[in-house]
Design a protein around this motif. Structure first.
Motif, PDB file in Angstrom:
ATOM      1  N   ILE A  59     -23.669 -45.451  13.056  1.00 36.00           N
ATOM      2  CA  ILE A  59     -22.545 -46.373  13.254  1.00 36.00           C
ATOM      3  C   ILE A  59     -22.609 -47.512  12.241  1.00 36.00           C
ATOM      4  O   ILE A  59     -21.595 -47.882  11.631  1.00 36.00           O
ATOM      5  CB  ILE A  59     -22.551 -46.926  14.695  1.00 36.00           C
ATOM      6  CG1 ILE A  59     -22.270 -45.793  15.681  1.00 36.00           C
ATOM      7  CG2 ILE A  59     -21.533 -48.048  14.852  1.00 36.00           C
ATOM      8  CD1 ILE A  59     -22.424 -46.197  17.145  1.00 36.00           C
ATOM      9  N   LEU A  60     -23.802 -48.060  12.046  1.00 33.23           N
ATOM     10  CA  LEU A  60     -23.952 -49.178  11.115  1.00 33.23           C
ATOM     11  C   LEU A  60     -23.680 -48.757   9.678  1.00 33.23           C
ATOM     12  O   LEU A  60     -22.957 -49.439   8.937  1.00 33.23           O
ATOM     13  CB  LEU A  60     -25.357 -49.764  11.225  1.00 33.23           C
ATOM     14  CG  LEU A  60     -25.690 -50.511  12.520  1.00 33.23           C
ATOM     15  CD1 LEU A  60     -27.155 -50.933  12.524  1.00 33.23           C
ATOM     16  CD2 LEU A  60     -24.787 -51.723  12.698  1.00 33.23           C
ATOM     17  N   ILE A  61     -24.249 -47.637   9.254  1.00 37.63           N
ATOM     18  CA  ILE A  61     -24.107 -47.205   7.869  1.00 37.63           C
ATOM     19  C   ILE A  61     -22.654 -46.857   7.559  1.00 37.63           C
ATOM     20  O   ILE A  61     -22.145 -47.161   6.469  1.00 37.63           O
ATOM     21  CB  ILE A  61     -25.035 -46.014   7.571  1.00 37.63           C
ATOM     22  CG1 ILE A  61     -26.496 -46.440   7.712  1.00 37.63           C
ATOM     23  CG2 ILE A  61     -24.808 -45.490   6.153  1.00 37.63           C
ATOM     24  CD1 ILE A  61     -27.472 -45.279   7.641  1.00 37.63           C
ATOM     25  N   ILE A  62     -21.965 -46.223   8.495  1.00 40.43           N
ATOM     26  CA  ILE A  62     -20.547 -45.927   8.289  1.00 40.43           C
ATOM     27  C   ILE A  62     -19.776 -47.215   8.022  1.00 40.43           C
ATOM     28  O   ILE A  62     -18.869 -47.258   7.194  1.00 40.43           O
ATOM     29  CB  ILE A  62     -19.966 -45.190   9.512  1.00 40.43           C
ATOM     30  CG1 ILE A  62     -20.518 -43.766   9.595  1.00 40.43           C
ATOM     31  CG2 ILE A  62     -18.427 -45.140   9.445  1.00 40.43           C
ATOM     32  CD1 ILE A  62     -20.141 -43.025  10.850  1.00 40.43           C
ATOM     33  N   GLY A  63     -20.153 -48.285   8.717  1.00 43.11           N
ATOM     34  CA  GLY A  63     -19.490 -49.577   8.540  1.00 43.11           C
ATOM     35  C   GLY A  63     -20.024 -50.393   7.382  1.00 43.11           C
ATOM     36  O   GLY A  63     -19.675 -51.574   7.242  1.00 43.11           O
TER      37      GLY A  63
END
Length: 353
Positions: A59-63
């Protein structure tokens, strides 16, 4: 040509799952013990903690964000949960306290990254050091012992079907991650922010709020992972889970999550985690040296990153080529009409109309 195009599309979209299937087949051939129910259950149980971390990392890396503090926050959450259980004998309170600690630490990460715009690498690196120090301070550097029923989280099984609790947590959080990314406005915002943060902000997305939510969700996942980790080893270990953040990042990257942001799926991360797990398992079963195993894992990460960069460059060239072809086509037919005469602006030829 149509069949070739379909094959290329299938390979591009499902390549990670094909790799997982191929690895599964090869591992089964290399060692007959690989396919046993006991071994499969053991692999899934061992993967639960790092895969749950990997969902938060995805989730973090996608963002366009990152969390290098996951292993340390996991340790802090786990020892707090273990001590709370020792003090209260309540499984609910111990799990709640672990999640709360994970979310609190990631709230601080969000403040640094979203509000003060600190680089995620630096902000979470600072939290990595602080959380590990806090875990050691909280326990005075000693392990938390006499956990009793606390071990049920990581070692117990469902009484009806016999499914280990860590596997249940793993798939429940997989479904939650999949739903958040695919079917919520938060998920769409995260993809937009990772793709182009300024464009996302211009389109009306509350970037700061979305980043806070991403870190808080990651914190909850890290807290759950901390409880499962400590209960599986049946001791609150403040020095535990060192380097687990890199295991999580490995699963996410191998699963197709792009470090440049905007690309990634929960299913891909799950597949990536099982690729790593199956590879480790078959190397253990065949007696491969632990030193060689580290080299292999590092090589896999390097290959995954190289593949991601290659695919992005290929896509960029394809888009630029399409634009150039379109411009060339437009130039060849660029005409103006004035006073009843059509003029080709490229050749200067006038045609009476």
């Amino acid at each position: 040509m149509e069949a070739k195009a379909i094959m290329q599309t299938v390979l591009k979209r499902y390549n990670i799952y094909l790799v997982l299937l191929l690895l599964f087949i090869v591992a089964t051939i290399l060692n007959p013990n690989f396919l046993t129910a006991a071994n499969m259950t053991n692999v899934a149980r061992q993967l639960a903690v790092t895969t749950i971390l990997a969902f938060g990392a995805t989730i973090l890396i996608i963002g366009g964000m990152l969390d290098l503090s996951a292993g340390s926050v996991l340790a802090l959450s786990g020892v707090v949960a273990a001590q709370v259980f020792v003090d209260t004998q309540s499984l609910f309170l111990s799990m709640f306290s672990g999640i709360l600690v994970g979310m609190a630490c990631n709230f601080v990460n969000a403040v640094m990254v979203a509000s003060f715009r600190a680089p995620p690498f630096i902000a979470t690196l600072a939290m990595m050091t602080m959380a590990r120090g806090a875990a050691l301070l909280y326990t005075n550097g000693q392990n938390v012992l006499q956990l009793g029923r606390f071990s049920e989280f990581g070692q117990g099984s469902d009484p009806f079907f016999g499914i280990p609790y860590p596997i249940i947590y793993l798939f429940v959080l997989f479904l939650l991650t999949w739903y958040l990314l695919r079917h919520t406005r938060f998920g769409r915002s995260i993809y937009a922010i990772g793709g182009n943060e300024e464009a996302a902000r211009a389109s009306g997305i509350n970037v700061v709020q979305s980043k806070y939510m991403a870190y808080l969700i990651n914190g909850a996942f890290v807290g759950i992972a901390g409880v499962l980790f400590m209960s599986r080893i049946n001791v609150g270990q403040p020095n535990g889970a060192i380097g687990y953040e890199f295991h999580a990042l490995t699963a996410a990257i191998i699963g197709g999550t792009s470090f440049s942001g905007g690309i990634g799926t929960a299913a891909g991360t799950l597949a990536g985690a099982f690729i790593v797990g199956f590879l480790n398992n078959i190397m253990n079963l065949t007696g491969v040296s632990s030193f060689i195993q580290q080299i292999v894992r590092g090589a896999i990460i390097a290959l995954a990153v190289i593949y991601d960069i290659w695919m992005k460059n290929r896509k960029t060239k394809s888009v630029l080529g399409s634009i150039e072809n379109k411009d060339g086509s437009d130039k060849g037919t660029n005409r103006t009409i004035e006073n009843g005469t059509t003029t080709d602006t490229d050749s200067g030829t006038k045609i009476d109309t």
